[in-house]
Design a protein around this motif. Structure first.
Motif, PDB file in Angstrom:
ATOM      1  N   THR A 182      13.816  21.951 -24.352  1.00 22.86           N
ATOM      2  CA  THR A 182      12.726  21.746 -25.298  1.00 22.86           C
ATOM      3  C   THR A 182      12.775  20.311 -25.780  1.00 22.86           C
ATOM      4  OG1 THR A 182      12.771  24.043 -26.021  1.00 22.86           O
ATOM      5  CG2 THR A 182      11.802  22.444 -27.529  1.00 22.86           C
ATOM      6  N   ARG A 223       7.268  20.404 -31.419  1.00 29.24           N
ATOM      7  CA  ARG A 223       8.124  20.747 -30.293  1.00 29.24           C
ATOM      8  C   ARG A 223       7.277  21.247 -29.136  1.00 29.24           C
ATOM      9  NH1 ARG A 223      11.548  25.165 -33.268  1.00 29.24           N
ATOM     10  NH2 ARG A 223       9.803  25.045 -34.690  1.00 29.24           N
ATOM     11  N   TYR A 272       7.972  23.392 -25.515  1.00 31.08           N
ATOM     12  CA  TYR A 272       8.947  24.108 -24.700  1.00 31.08           C
ATOM     13  C   TYR A 272       8.670  23.811 -23.222  1.00 31.08           C
ATOM     14  CZ  TYR A 272       9.838  26.289 -29.167  1.00 31.08           C
ATOM     15  OH  TYR A 272      10.140  26.497 -30.491  1.00 31.08           O
ATOM     16  N   TRP A 273       9.614  24.211 -22.384  1.00 29.36           N
ATOM     17  CA  TRP A 273       9.545  23.825 -20.968  1.00 29.36           C
ATOM     18  C   TRP A 273       8.207  24.218 -20.336  1.00 29.36           C
ATOM     19  CZ3 TRP A 273      11.588  20.696 -17.636  1.00 29.36           C
ATOM     20  CH2 TRP A 273      11.426  20.910 -16.278  1.00 29.36           C
ATOM     21  N   THR A 327       3.989  25.362 -27.760  1.00 28.58           N
ATOM     22  CA  THR A 327       4.172  24.316 -28.774  1.00 28.58           C
ATOM     23  C   THR A 327       4.419  24.900 -30.156  1.00 28.58           C
ATOM     24  OG1 THR A 327       1.777  24.209 -29.130  1.00 28.58           O
ATOM     25  CG2 THR A 327       2.721  22.684 -27.511  1.00 28.58           C
TER      26      THR A 327
END
Length: 115
Positions: free
Chosen positions: A33, A50, A52-53, A57
């Motif tokens: 992340t 943030r 994530y992969w 969000t």
């Protein structure tokens, strides 16, 4: 060792927009992340957004509806589109992994919102 290079900051009037970019190099664990952080003068660094992969969000409450984080895994780059900027958004913006940032931080990019 991971390196981060943040660009795109500047001086903008309230209500304006900026798009930040963060290019990173080195070994990033698959699935990491990534996040944008910011630090205003006299304040602690805070997590702004943030990603994530797989693209999900998360945002801190004060920027919801105004900021959009995204990532391009093929280019090792993340972005932060910032709209309707406010003076309280003034800070140095950094990117790093989340929730455990890498030891080395980039130089950051200054965002100043002022009339």
């Amino acid at each position: 060792q991971v390196q981060f290079v943040e660009t795109g900051g500047g001086l903008v009037q309230p209500g304006g927009s900026l798009r930040l970019s963060c290019a990173f190099s080195g070994v990033i664990l698959h699935g990491a992340t990534l996040a944008w952080y910011r630090q205003a003068p006299g304040k602690e660094r805070e997590t702004v957004a943030r990603v994530y992969w797989r693209g999900e969000t998360s945002y801190t409450e004060s920027v919801k509806g105004r900021f959009t984080i995204s990532r391009d895994n093929g280019k090792n780059t993340i972005y932060l589109q910032m709209n309707d900027l406010k003076p309280e958004d003034t800070a140095v913006y950094y990117c790093n992994t989340h929730p455990r940032p890498q030891r080395s931080w980039g130089q950051g990019t200054q965002v100043t919102v002022s009339s």
